[in-house]
Enzyme design. Structure first.
Site, PDB file in Angstrom:
ATOM      1  N   GLU A  31      52.357  24.507  22.125  1.00  0.00           N
ATOM      2  CA  GLU A  31      52.765  23.306  22.861  1.00  0.00           C
ATOM      3  C   GLU A  31      51.641  22.282  22.864  1.00  0.00           C
ATOM      4  OE1 GLU A  31      53.276  25.013  26.824  1.00  0.00           O
ATOM      5  OE2 GLU A  31      51.186  24.567  27.313  1.00  0.00           O
ATOM      6  N   HIS A  74      50.614  18.446  25.363  1.00  0.00           N
ATOM      7  CA  HIS A  74      50.942  17.617  26.518  1.00  0.00           C
ATOM      8  C   HIS A  74      49.769  16.695  26.797  1.00  0.00           C
ATOM      9  CE1 HIS A  74      48.612  20.990  28.000  1.00  0.00           C
ATOM     10  NE2 HIS A  74      49.596  21.823  27.760  1.00  0.00           N
ATOM     11  N   HIS A  82      43.402  21.126  29.346  1.00  0.00           N
ATOM     12  CA  HIS A  82      43.152  22.455  29.903  1.00  0.00           C
ATOM     13  C   HIS A  82      41.668  22.763  29.795  1.00  0.00           C
ATOM     14  CE1 HIS A  82      47.289  23.742  30.168  1.00  0.00           C
ATOM     15  NE2 HIS A  82      47.492  23.841  28.878  1.00  0.00           N
ATOM     16  N   HIS A 140      48.220  23.780  20.983  1.00  0.00           N
ATOM     17  CA  HIS A 140      47.421  24.961  21.355  1.00  0.00           C
ATOM     18  C   HIS A 140      48.331  26.165  21.542  1.00  0.00           C
ATOM     19  CE1 HIS A 140      48.412  22.806  25.055  1.00  0.00           C
ATOM     20  NE2 HIS A 140      48.424  23.969  25.693  1.00  0.00           N
ATOM     21  N   CYS A 154      42.681  29.204  33.790  1.00  0.00           N
ATOM     22  CA  CYS A 154      43.032  27.911  33.201  1.00  0.00           C
ATOM     23  C   CYS A 154      43.109  26.874  34.308  1.00  0.00           C
ATOM     24  CB  CYS A 154      44.366  27.998  32.460  1.00  0.00           C
ATOM     25  SG  CYS A 154      44.858  26.420  31.724  1.00  0.00           S
TER      26      CYS A 154
HETATM   27 MN    MN Z   1      49.335  24.058  27.667  1.00  0.00          MN
END
Ligand code: MN
Length: 152
Positions: A66, A68, A72, A106, A120
């Site tokens: 994914e 976005h 992270h 990732h 995370c």
């Molecule tokens: Mn992610």
């Protein structure tokens, strides 16, 4: 959420913290659990506007491929494992720190050695993850090493 979250019950478990499904549903991930260790409670100018999660990926499992807009920050607590960030594959060991920049593909994967466990850190307010379109997937798979690594 209390100011102190005690570990306990079992390794990589915390008192009063439920072990949740990674995501609500889907076949684009495998054998991943999620524990939320911190959520924002303050509202002042110095409030920590982040969520801290602990994810665990069982041997043979993987997170979603994914990307976005939110970033992270990942700290590996159990390993080894491998990850894709952008177009690069990395071998991960315990205590490694991984930054996933905005809008960057990732995915985390385990081999047969043991679980991958990682903390995370994310913004509390964040956009929803987006999975690759068939066209984006084709582009990623043009690199043979990536084609061999990714799971969708
Ligand atoms: Mn992610």
């Amino acid at each position: 959420m209390s100011d102190l979250v005690r570990h306990g019950g079992a390794p990589f478990r915390w008192a009063g913290v439920p072990v949740l499904a990674y995501k609500e549903e889907g076949t684009h991930f495998r054998d991943v659990t999620r524990q939320v260790l911190f959520e924002p409670s303050g509202t002042g100018a110095g409030a920590l506007d982040v969520q801290l999660r602990y994810f665990e990926v069982a041997p043979g499992g993987h997170t979603t491929l994914e990307r976005h807009a939110h970033e992270h920050l990942v700290v590996v607590l159990r390993g080894p494992a491998r990850c894709l960030v952008g177009e690069r594959l990395h071998d991960l060991e315990v205590n490694d720190v991984v930054h996933v920049p905005a809008d960057t593909w990732h995915q985390f994967r385990t081999g047969d050695e043991g679980p991958l466990g990682f903390l995370c850190l994310v913004r509390a307010e964040r956009d929803r993850p987006r999975r690759p379109t068939p066209e984006e997937l084709r582009a990623l798979r043009e690199e043979p090493a990536l084609a061999a690594f990714i799971r969708v």
